[in-house]
Design an enzyme around this catalytic site. Structure first.
Site, mmCIF file in Angstrom:
data_model
loop_
_atom_site.group_PDB
_atom_site.id
_atom_site.type_symbol
_atom_site.label_atom_id
_atom_site.label_comp_id
_atom_site.label_asym_id
_atom_site.label_seq_id
_atom_site.Cartn_x
_atom_site.Cartn_y
_atom_site.Cartn_z
ATOM 1 N N HIS A 182 58.181 32.458 43.755
ATOM 2 C CA HIS A 182 58.519 32.000 42.980
ATOM 3 C C HIS A 182 59.432 30.750 42.247
ATOM 4 O O HIS A 182 59.800 29.884 42.643
ATOM 5 C CB HIS A 182 58.188 32.822 41.635
ATOM 6 N N GLU A 183 60.964 31.162 43.253
ATOM 7 C CA GLU A 183 62.362 30.826 43.015
ATOM 8 C C GLU A 183 62.915 30.149 43.777
ATOM 9 O O GLU A 183 63.713 29.327 43.914
ATOM 10 C CB GLU A 183 63.421 32.551 43.438
ATOM 11 N N HIS B 156 61.449 26.713 42.618
ATOM 12 C CA HIS B 156 62.773 25.959 42.016
ATOM 13 C C HIS B 156 63.959 25.386 43.015
ATOM 14 O O HIS B 156 64.061 24.727 43.061
ATOM 15 C CB HIS B 156 63.545 26.884 41.162
ATOM 16 N N GLU C 121 59.696 25.303 35.517
ATOM 17 C CA GLU C 121 59.088 25.707 35.992
ATOM 18 C C GLU C 121 57.687 25.644 36.585
ATOM 19 O O GLU C 121 57.022 26.699 37.188
ATOM 20 C CB GLU C 121 58.186 26.688 35.034
#
Length: 503
Positions: A266-267, A270, A296
């Site tokens: 997820h990170e 980003h 997001e």
């Protein structure tokens, strides 16, 4: 002064502001990773000073005069001009900033730093009472921040607008109602089927092995460790400290494989966005992702549409099983795929599956509006949380730790304006991925071969490189050829989960 001289002077001033923001980001990163507990009070003062200095420089009347002089010229340059975008975005930022006194920004920053540090202690201790007065202050400061921006249809539209340019409370409510109408039938249908077995995700997963595997995957995605690093924290996040320094954090549970792995994916989503922004935009407000929702969309795309897909694990399951042979003994790739896509009501938003996740967001959005509007006292938040999650998901938190204390946002920032971006990100992630699949041919085959370059290149060309040059609606239109729609997201969820659950 000439246009060139005005533009050059504006850029120099913006570079100084960006340097202050980067310095503030460094201290925030340290506060969330390695800072000793005893440094909290001093760190709050340091962050407040940097924040107020940046705010004072951004609200300098000279910035306004440069913008006034450059706006007619910029408007004649066309929508694709970097220079025109810089003037346009800086004007928006300047107009917002000049409404807020520097003294307020310093007070807000100092308070949120203290509240974040208190939350780090209070959540493990299940101590909502300790956070109550701090959260009450945060609510008041959030109301005060919104009041600096009059003229909106709803008094708390400004807080949403800070995260999602042009979006309002009414727009979010309409979107959530439409999405809920599409999600509930799928959730109900899945609820009538046997729950997927996910016991393979619980066992003995040594932290260092989790970290090594996660690093290997995100390197393959394209996250550049030469310009970043991975650290541990209580609540995972990504932070950009400047060009060539975009860091990610994660957390691990030795008895749970999924938390650390999917937080890392997820990170990294980003971070790849920030790493691929055009270097020509460095030192300006354009050198960041355009909105929280678009940001997001990238973390959710890499975590879910790629990282929870069957093609992905047809390539990566063998190396994962070789890393944890005992824990995954007896589980094949299809069993693992079902396990990581288990749909079941959960207490914690960050643990929620793709299908029920947005109900968590809607719950928080409604509760924070109730607090801001004075309909819900902070003292009554735990009880209201308990009632709402029981109503929406059929579960009840046994404590505050997994109830009203679970999310960092209200304890490390303002109340209002953040949570809708998570659902917007989900919606956009599916729309972007569908467009990439259309343009790239057999994307599943590429992912199944462990090849991500074409997808990352497509995302870079259409989204990442532009930074804040375009608004979220413009990015969606340019990337997909269509305006924002929930249809691709609902199609994705139904086409994935109905076959998976035999519906």
């Amino acid at each position: 002064m000439s246009v060139d001289a005005n533009f050059s002077e504006l850029k120099q001033r913006l570079q100084a502001i960006e340097d202050l923001r980067c310095a503030e980001a460094v201290l925030n990163w340290d506060q969330s990773t390695y800072m000793p507990a005893g440094g909290a009070e001093a760190r709050g003062r340091q962050l407040a000073l940097l924040s107020s200095l940046g705010h004072e420089r951004m609200t300098d009347p000279m910035i306004g005069r440069f913008l006034d002089a450059l706006t007619p010229w910029a408007e004649a340059q066309g929508p694709d001009s970097d220079a025109a975008a810089l003037v346009r975005v800086t004007r928006r930022d300047y107009d917002r900033a000049t409404r807020v006194p520097p003294s307020f920004m310093r007070k807000l920053t100092e308070h949120t730093s203290a509240a974040y540090h208190a939350w780090q202690r209070a959540r493990p201790a299940n101590d909502f009472a300790a956070m109550r007065p701090l959260l009450e202050t945060t609510v008041e400061l959030s109301r005060e921040l919104a009041a600096f921006h009059p003229g909106y249809a709803h008094p708390f539209d400004p807080l949403i607008d800070l995260a999602e340019d042009g979006m309002t409370v009414a727009m979010v409510r309409t979107l959530f109602a439409e999405l809920r109408a599409g999600l509930v039938p799928l959730i109900e249908d899945i609820g009538r089927r046997p729950i997927a077995d996910d016991t393979c995700l619980t066992g003995d997963f040594p932290e260092h092995k989790q970290r090594n595997f996660g690093e290997t995957v995100v390197r393959a995605f394209g996250y550049d460790f030469g310009c970043g690093r991975l650290d541990k924290t209580a609540h995972p996040f990504m932070v950009k400290l400047g060009r060539g320094d975009v860091r990610i954090t994660t957390r691990y549970r030795s008895n749970d494989l999924s938390d650390g792995l999917f937080s890392t994916l997820h990170e990294a989503g980003h971070a790849m966005y920030e790493q691929e922004i055009d270097g020509a935009l460095e030192g300006t407000p354009l050198f960041h992702g355009t909105t929280a929702g678009v940001h997001e969309s990238q973390s959710r795309l890499w975590e879910n549409l790629v990282g929870r897909s069957l093609p992905f694990w047809q390539h990566w399951y063998a190396p994962l099983k070789a890393t944890f042979p005992q824990a995954l003994d007896g589980t094949d790739v299809h069993g693992f795929y079902r396990a990581i896509n288990k749909v079941a009501p959960s207490l914690v938003r960050t643990d929620a599956d793709e299908v029920t996740y947005n109900l968590h967001v809607m719950l928080r959005f409604d509760l924070e509006l109730d607090m801001l509007e004075g309909k819900l006292a902070v003292a009554d938040l735990p009880e209201a949380w308990h009632a709402r999650i029981k109503s929406d998901l059929g579960v009840a938190p046994p404590d505050h730790r997994d109830g009203a204390l679970q999310d960092v946002h209200w304890y490390g920032g303002i109340v209002g304006g953040a949570f809708q971006s998570y659902t917007l990100g989900n919606i956009m992630s599916a729309q972007f991925f569908a467009a990439a699949r259309r343009d790239l041919g057999d994307l599943d085959a590429q992912i199944g071969a462990g090849e991500f370059g074409a997808l990352r290149g497509w995302l870079t060309d259409r989204i990442y490189r532009h930074g804040r040059k375009f608004t979220a609606p413009e990015i969606v239109e340019r990337a997909t050829g269509e305006s924002l729609s929930i249809a691709p997201y609902l199609s994705y969820l139904n086409s994935k989960y109905r076959p998976l659950y035999g519906i």
